[in-house]
Design an enzyme around this catalytic site. Structure first.
Site, PDB file in Angstrom:
ATOM      1  N   HIS A 151     -10.631  37.065 -16.957  1.00 39.38           N
ATOM      2  CA  HIS A 151      -9.465  36.417 -16.351  1.00 39.38           C
ATOM      3  C   HIS A 151      -8.232  36.778 -17.157  1.00 39.38           C
ATOM      4  CE1 HIS A 151      -7.858  33.244 -13.702  1.00 39.38           C
ATOM      5  NE2 HIS A 151      -6.973  33.063 -14.671  1.00 39.38           N
TER       6      HIS A 151
ATOM      7  N   ARG B   9       2.346  22.080  -9.989  1.00 32.50           N
ATOM      8  CA  ARG B   9       2.881  22.567 -11.271  1.00 32.50           C
ATOM      9  C   ARG B   9       3.916  23.660 -11.049  1.00 32.50           C
ATOM     10  NH1 ARG B   9      -2.137  24.737 -14.071  1.00 32.50           N
ATOM     11  NH2 ARG B   9      -0.687  25.439 -15.663  1.00 32.50           N
TER      12      ARG B   9
ATOM     13  N   ASP C 284      -7.776  22.380  -8.515  1.00 33.51           N
ATOM     14  CA  ASP C 284      -6.837  23.324  -9.127  1.00 33.51           C
ATOM     15  C   ASP C 284      -5.808  23.802  -8.105  1.00 33.51           C
ATOM     16  OD1 ASP C 284      -5.966  24.975 -11.405  1.00 33.51           O
ATOM     17  OD2 ASP C 284      -6.469  26.607 -10.047  1.00 33.51           O
TER      18      ASP C 284
ATOM     19  N   LYS D 199     -12.255  27.023 -13.213  1.00 26.15           N
ATOM     20  CA  LYS D 199     -12.574  28.038 -12.193  1.00 26.15           C
ATOM     21  C   LYS D 199     -13.616  29.019 -12.710  1.00 26.15           C
ATOM     22  CE  LYS D 199      -8.214  28.884 -11.671  1.00 26.15           C
ATOM     23  NZ  LYS D 199      -6.842  29.238 -11.363  1.00 26.15           N
TER      24      LYS D 199
ATOM     25  N   SER E  78      -7.270  24.531 -15.980  1.00 25.21           N
ATOM     26  CA  SER E  78      -7.195  25.269 -14.714  1.00 25.21           C
ATOM     27  C   SER E  78      -8.081  26.516 -14.771  1.00 25.21           C
ATOM     28  CB  SER E  78      -5.728  25.647 -14.457  1.00 25.21           C
ATOM     29  OG  SER E  78      -5.614  26.684 -13.520  1.00 25.21           O
TER      30      SER E  78
HETATM   31  N1  URA Z   1      -3.814  31.093 -14.311  1.00 25.06           N
HETATM   32  C1  URA Z   1      -4.518  30.061 -13.789  1.00 25.06           C
HETATM   33  O1  URA Z   1      -5.464  30.267 -13.058  1.00 25.06           O
HETATM   34  N2  URA Z   1      -4.146  28.813 -14.111  1.00 25.06           N
HETATM   35  C2  URA Z   1      -3.107  28.540 -14.904  1.00 25.06           C
HETATM   36  O2  URA Z   1      -2.829  27.385 -15.143  1.00 25.06           O
HETATM   37  C3  URA Z   1      -2.387  29.628 -15.438  1.00 25.06           C
HETATM   38  C4  URA Z   1      -2.758  30.896 -15.116  1.00 25.06           C
END
Ligand code: URA
Length: 408
Positions: free
Chosen positions: A81, A167, A160, A186, A182
């Site tokens: 990620h 946000r 999320d 995931k 967050s």
């Molecule tokens: N990427 C994400 O998936 N969540 C965040 O809060 C910031 C970057």
């Protein structure tokens, strides 16, 4: 009750699991209005969260949806990620490299956010490419070809989706505890065994200092431990755009050049090799040196590119149909000298202005537009030389070359 919870966080006190659960699930169910949730998010942003609160919040996020189980897929599944950047198309290169080396990769990617591009938007610039695979299709495809890159299913951490959207419009995106919950929720819900996180720092990133990136890294590793997941992190620069291209089709074509071994030497290629090496080292439990050798061999032998083509074909895409606009506009050097800086944020803003991303939720992305840098940091340029080519579909007014390039 909700007011008491918000007030407690405003005073910097620790919220209990029950309190976090009440307000966050209340928001997801529609019982807590945007203004109260926004207020809590801002209090979190300002006062932070304890580790216990962050673990609790991550659990609440994970429990809001399905947890995918790919335990029937043989091999160690490694995911990756990025916290988001300008010109960050690394997934398109590293996922095929890693998969070509026998490591199953199931990558559920997101869309662009603010100035940063998203892998799913990039893949959609390949005509026909499907980003909506079902859990069953994912499972079958990874068993067949070792690789999937698709969008996040609607049942993956729905909390999320709603919190992130809020946000985004309440200036609470850059909160380290909120970023950690967050991303980690995931990644854990996506079913990977080991996870590599690329934390970006710089003017084109969510985090501006290395100190903040280190804090985020530490937190993510701790959350991973709670869920018996091995987490490794890389902190990488986002003051400068990654590679030469920013914009969806352009970035896919650039990724293809790296996979073909045509493009070998810039910050993007270097980061791809670094991330792929780390993933291979995790997936096969081998040293960095051995992993790096395998990565080089995968690209040099053409296996990585073949894997990319297999992926695109399997997900219905037509790699020959990728289009860039034939209308271009050059940005030229106004003085001679060495390029000292290329401002990532300004390139991101320009690309958005051209239509490569969304400024408003209803905007339609133009996959064919974007920015191609003809000169990179460290290169000498003569006055009048082309620094960048803009691929455009609308009239462009007043692009300030000086805001993007610092030449000395
Ligand atoms: N990427 C994400 O998936 N969540 C965040 O809060 C910031 C970057």
């Amino acid at each position: 009750m909700i007011l008491e919870i918000i007030n407690k966080k405003r005073l910097g006190e620790e919220l209990s699991y029950e309190e976090l659960d009440t307000i966050f699930n209340g928001y997801l169910n529609g019982d807590v209005p945007d203004y109260q949730m926004s207020s809590l998010l801002m209090a979190i942003c300002i006062n932070g969260m304890t580790d216990k609160e962050i673990f609790d919040l991550t659990k609440i996020f994970i429990d809001s949806g399905d947890v995918l189980d790919f335990s029937d897929v043989p091999g160690v599944k490694v995911d990756k990620h990025s916290t988001g950047g300008i010109g960050d198309k690394t997934t398109l290169v590293i996922a095929p490299i890693v998969a070509s080396l026998g490591i199953p990769v199931i990558k559920m990617s997101g869309r662009g956010l603010g100035y940063t591009g998203g892998t799913i938007d990039k893949l959609e610039s390949i005509p026909g490419y499907r980003v909506d695979l079902t859990d069953e299709e994912i499972s079958k495809q990874v068993k067949d070809i070792n690789l999937v890159i698709t969008g996040q299913t609607s049942s993956l951490v729905p909390m999320d989706k709603v919190i992130y959207a809020l946000r985004d419009v309440t200036a609470t995106v850059s909160s380290i505890p909120l970023i950690a919950s967050s991303i980690m929720s995931k990644k854990i819900a996506s079913g990977a065994d080991k996870i590599l996180i690329d934390i970006k720092v710089g003017n084109g990133a969510l985090l501006q200092t290395r100190e903040d990136a280190e804090k985020l890294s530490e937190l993510m590793i701790k959350i991973g431990k709670e869920y018996q997941r091995e987490i490794r992190t890389i902190i990488s620069d986002m003051d400068t755009p990654l590679g030469k291209c920013v914009g969806n089709s352009l970035e896919v074509l650039e990724a293809i050049d790296v996979l073909k071994g045509v493009e070998k030497n810039n910050n993007f290629v270097k980061l791809c090799y670094e991330l792929a090496t780390e993933m291979v080292s995790m997936g096969l439990s081998i040293s960095h040196e051995e992993a790096y050798q395998k990565v080089v061999e995968s690209v040099d032998s053409g296996l990585a590119y073949q894997k990319f083509l297999e992926l695109v074909k399997r997900q219905n895409g037509d790699v020959n149909g990728i289009k860039v606009s034939d209308k271009t506009y050059n940005l030229c050097a106004q003085s001679s000298g060495t390029i000292k800086k290329i401002n990532a944020l300004e390139v991101g803003k320009l690309s958005l202005l051209l239509g490569a991303g969304k400024e408003n939720i209803d905007d339609i992305i133009d996959y064919t537009v974007g920015v191609k840098l003809n000169k990179l940091v460290g290169e000498f340029v003569e006055k009048g030389e082309v620094l960048a080519t803009l691929y455009v579909n609308k009239d462009i007014l007043n692009v300030s070359v000086d805001r993007i390039f610092t030449i000395d």
